[in-house]
Design a protein around this motif. Structure first.
Motif, mmCIF file in Angstrom:
data_model
loop_
_atom_site.group_PDB
_atom_site.id
_atom_site.type_symbol
_atom_site.label_atom_id
_atom_site.label_comp_id
_atom_site.label_asym_id
_atom_site.label_seq_id
_atom_site.Cartn_x
_atom_site.Cartn_y
_atom_site.Cartn_z
ATOM 1 N N LYS A 149 1.563 -1.086 -0.144
ATOM 2 C CA LYS A 149 0.208 -0.275 -0.070
ATOM 3 C C LYS A 149 0.756 1.095 0.115
ATOM 4 C CE LYS A 149 -3.513 -2.933 0.595
ATOM 5 N NZ LYS A 149 -3.659 -4.149 -0.528
ATOM 6 N N MET A 150 1.857 1.436 -1.628
ATOM 7 C CA MET A 150 2.872 2.368 -1.023
ATOM 8 C C MET A 150 2.827 3.007 -2.592
ATOM 9 S SD MET A 150 6.019 0.587 0.722
ATOM 10 C CE MET A 150 5.995 0.589 2.116
ATOM 11 N N PRO A 151 2.763 3.953 -2.724
ATOM 12 C CA PRO A 151 3.080 4.981 -4.019
ATOM 13 C C PRO A 151 4.485 4.467 -5.086
ATOM 14 C CG PRO A 151 3.803 6.390 -2.808
ATOM 15 C CD PRO A 151 3.359 4.658 -1.572
ATOM 16 N N ILE A 152 3.946 3.889 -5.930
ATOM 17 C CA ILE A 152 5.201 3.513 -7.088
ATOM 18 C C ILE A 152 6.695 4.459 -7.632
ATOM 19 C CG2 ILE A 152 4.150 1.453 -7.782
ATOM 20 C CD1 ILE A 152 3.246 3.310 -10.084
ATOM 21 N N CYS A 153 7.500 3.856 -7.879
ATOM 22 C CA CYS A 153 8.557 4.802 -8.301
ATOM 23 C C CYS A 153 9.614 4.313 -9.747
ATOM 24 C CB CYS A 153 9.427 5.214 -7.583
ATOM 25 S SG CYS A 153 10.874 5.664 -7.594
ATOM 26 N N ILE A 154 9.060 4.149 -10.927
ATOM 27 C CA ILE A 154 8.962 3.276 -11.789
ATOM 28 C C ILE A 154 10.302 3.926 -12.721
ATOM 29 C CG2 ILE A 154 8.613 2.556 -14.070
ATOM 30 C CD1 ILE A 154 5.903 3.145 -13.149
ATOM 31 N N ALA A 155 11.648 2.977 -12.234
ATOM 32 C CA ALA A 155 12.765 2.551 -12.955
ATOM 33 C C ALA A 155 12.940 2.461 -13.878
ATOM 34 C CB ALA A 155 13.458 1.932 -12.525
ATOM 35 N N LYS A 156 13.258 3.765 -15.124
ATOM 36 C CA LYS A 156 12.380 3.876 -16.653
ATOM 37 C C LYS A 156 13.873 4.538 -17.370
ATOM 38 C CE LYS A 156 9.498 6.279 -18.680
ATOM 39 N NZ LYS A 156 10.035 6.751 -19.393
#
Length: 555
Positions: A480-487
């Motif tokens: 239940k946390m925000p996401i941090c997308i590595a891209k």
């Protein structure tokens, strides 16, 4: 024509206490690091805690070319321009990492006549924050390996250790290593590796913590391993977070510096946006909002990376409400997105510009989804033709978005007056800022919202490893946390070769990791790596020092 470092070396740099006085900061609220930089102590925070916040302005950009497009320069120039039109403004920036400084692009303190000073110190060791973060991370790793050596009372499975050592330098040879070789006295043999310091969870925690107690608690929550019986092991379980906090207590204080024109700037923290959350520290931004009427900050790379994370992670956690967002666009980046090779970007090419401008359109629409007023800053380069610049202006006008030409690289604050006036006007408009998704949604649903609404993807494909990691995160109730997308930063997609505003693609998620202390979930896509390598011709090869101590080659 002078280089960036030559301009900086000829600058009239003021003693830092003079810059502090502009903000009403007392000498006893400063901790001096030489004549031209200082840390801001807790007495200042305490004195200002009930003061009304100023307006928060975010500077972001379209997808860059490999050469960079001047987002930091625009941020600094905008701050200088605010002063030119009589506004009380402060700039809040990230600290450069030594990896890019000596690797792909040299220094990272702005450029031309929109730089922060002392430029050489900032681009090198500065006030030691990066080293403190590196040491705190590596202390945790050393304590973990010592725990294994001393009998592993927590029954840790060496095959399921989740943290890696870090280094503030690009070094591909350290991505994957084996530690503990050399016999019984030298540790338990296991696979390990290094990430770059700016990608570490310790960096993210320093940038998101609100005070020392919060910093210590977050460090204790770092998920470091699993036991043989599937129990999660945290940093606090091996009593690491207290000592880590001690190493970080000075680094946790924001740094006060200045621009070429004496505009105050706070520089603190430095996570990359393509492999981390890409924003300076919450502590620095919140302090800046108390010190001035306008706080101008930036988020790394294009808005699909830095701005998305600034809004969905930093603003969510810190309860920040931006008043306006500036999207930096350049003729050459749009032509690059229209298919022009890097070496040919100086030549006029309206056809490529017309094709690539779809990239700007997509970034503007994405920022409008957060219901914050948008201004396009057209960052002018000497090679831009009038026809090309006028085309972008007309496109913005047809799009119905505010815009302004920026010449801050060449002219400093005077070249950003038009932009400053446009930003101030935008900041007076209603801002109904909102995050893009509910953090309580399932992990895959959050990923797909960002992939579809920000990247323009058709969908998301998950590897077996990613699915297994998601289930493991759910099992410890950390989903239940925000996401941090590595891209990749070069494309809306996870393929750096898909330029412009691509469609008809899927995002491939290769792995997922919880940064439990930071409070977000890292999603690894494409071929993104957390330890970059050096290019064929590293910037370090051009950096030198003369017999008189004069540094050259930083830019």
């Amino acid at each position: 024509m002078l280089t960036d470092i030559e301009i900086a070396q000829k600058a009239n740099i003021r003693p830092i206490e003079e810059i502090a006085k502009k903000l009403g900061i007392n000498d006893d609220e400063l901790e001096f690091y030489g004549k031209y930089k200082a840390k801001l102590n807790d007495a200042l925070f305490e004195r200002l805690k009930n003061k009304k916040d100023g307006k928060l302005i975010l500077v972001t950009a379209i997808n860059p070319t490999p050469a960079g497009e001047g987002k930091t320069t625009t941020t600094i120039g905008l701050g200088q321009a605010m002063a030119k039109i009589g506004k009380n403004a402060i700039i809040a920036l990230r600290e450069p990492s030594l990896g890019p400084v000596f690797g792909v692009k040299g220094g990272a303190a702005g450029g031309g006549y929109s730089q922060v000073l002392p430029m050489e110190d900032i681009n090198l060791h500065f006030t030691g924050d990066m080293q403190a973060i590196t040491n705190a991370n590596n202390l945790l790793c050393a304590l973990l390996d010592n725990h294994l050596q001393q009998g592993s009372r927590l029954n840790i499975d060496p095959r399921r250790i989740l943290i890696r050592r870090c280094l503030d330098m690009n070094d591909r040879a350290l991505r994957n290593i084996v530690v503990g070789l050399g016999g019984k006295a030298n540790g338990v043999p296991r696979e390990d590796g290094f990430i770059i310091t700016v990608a570490s969870e310790v960096m993210a925690i320093l940038c998101l913590a609100t005070d020392l107690a919060d910093l210590k608690e977050r460090l204790g929550r770092i998920l470091i391993a699993y036991s043989y019986d599937e129990k999660p092991i945290y940093a606090k379980d091996i009593n690491a977070n207290g000592a880590m906090t001690v190493l970080l207590k000075e680094a946790f204080k924001p740094n006060l510096i200045q621009t070429l024109e004496g505009t105050p700037a706070i520089m603190h923290g430095g996570p990359f946006a393509n492999i981390a959350h890409g924003c300076n520290s919450v502590k620095a931004t919140k302090l800046a909002l108390k010190l001035a009427d306008y706080c101008i900050t930036e988020a790394g790379f294009g808005s699909d990376l830095g701005a998305e994370k600034f809004f969905n992670i930093k603003c969510r956690f810190a309860n920040l409400k931006p008043s306006a967002v500036v999207v930096v666009a350049t003729v050459r980046a749009l032509k690059y997105n229209g298919g022009v090779a890097k070496d040919d970007l100086k030549a006029e090419n309206l056809d490529a510009l017309k094709k690539g401008i779809a990239n700007l359109d997509a970034h503007v629409q994405n920022m409008q989804k957060f219901t914050v007023p948008v201004v396009v800053a057209i960052n002018k380069f000497a090679t831009d033709s009038d026809k090309e610049l006028n085309y972008i202006k007309q496109y913005c006008s047809d799009l119905g978005v505010d815009f302004a030409l920026s010449e801050v690289f060449e002219k400093g604050g005077a070249g950003g007056v038009e932009l400053a006036e446009a930003v101030c006007a935008a900041a007076e408009k209603a801002s109904g800022f909102k995050v893009l998704y509910d953090g309580n949604l399932p992990i895959k649903e959050k990923i797909e919202i960002v992939a579809k609404q920000i990247y323009g993807a058709d969908g998301v494909v998950y590897t077996d490893a990613a699915n297994k990691s998601i289930e493991a995160i759910k099992a410890i109730n950390a989903d239940k946390m925000p996401i941090c997308i590595a891209k990749t930063q070069y494309s809306f997609s996870d393929n750096p070769k898909l330029l412009g505003a691509p469609s008809g693609f899927n995002i491939t998620v290769k792995d997922v990791k919880v940064s439990n202390g930071a409070g977000f979930i890292v999603v690894f896509t494409g071929d993104i790596m957390t330890m970059p390598g050096l290019p064929r011709l590293p910037a370090a090869e051009k950096i030198d020092i003369g017999e008189d101590g004069t540094v050259s080659g930083l830019f």
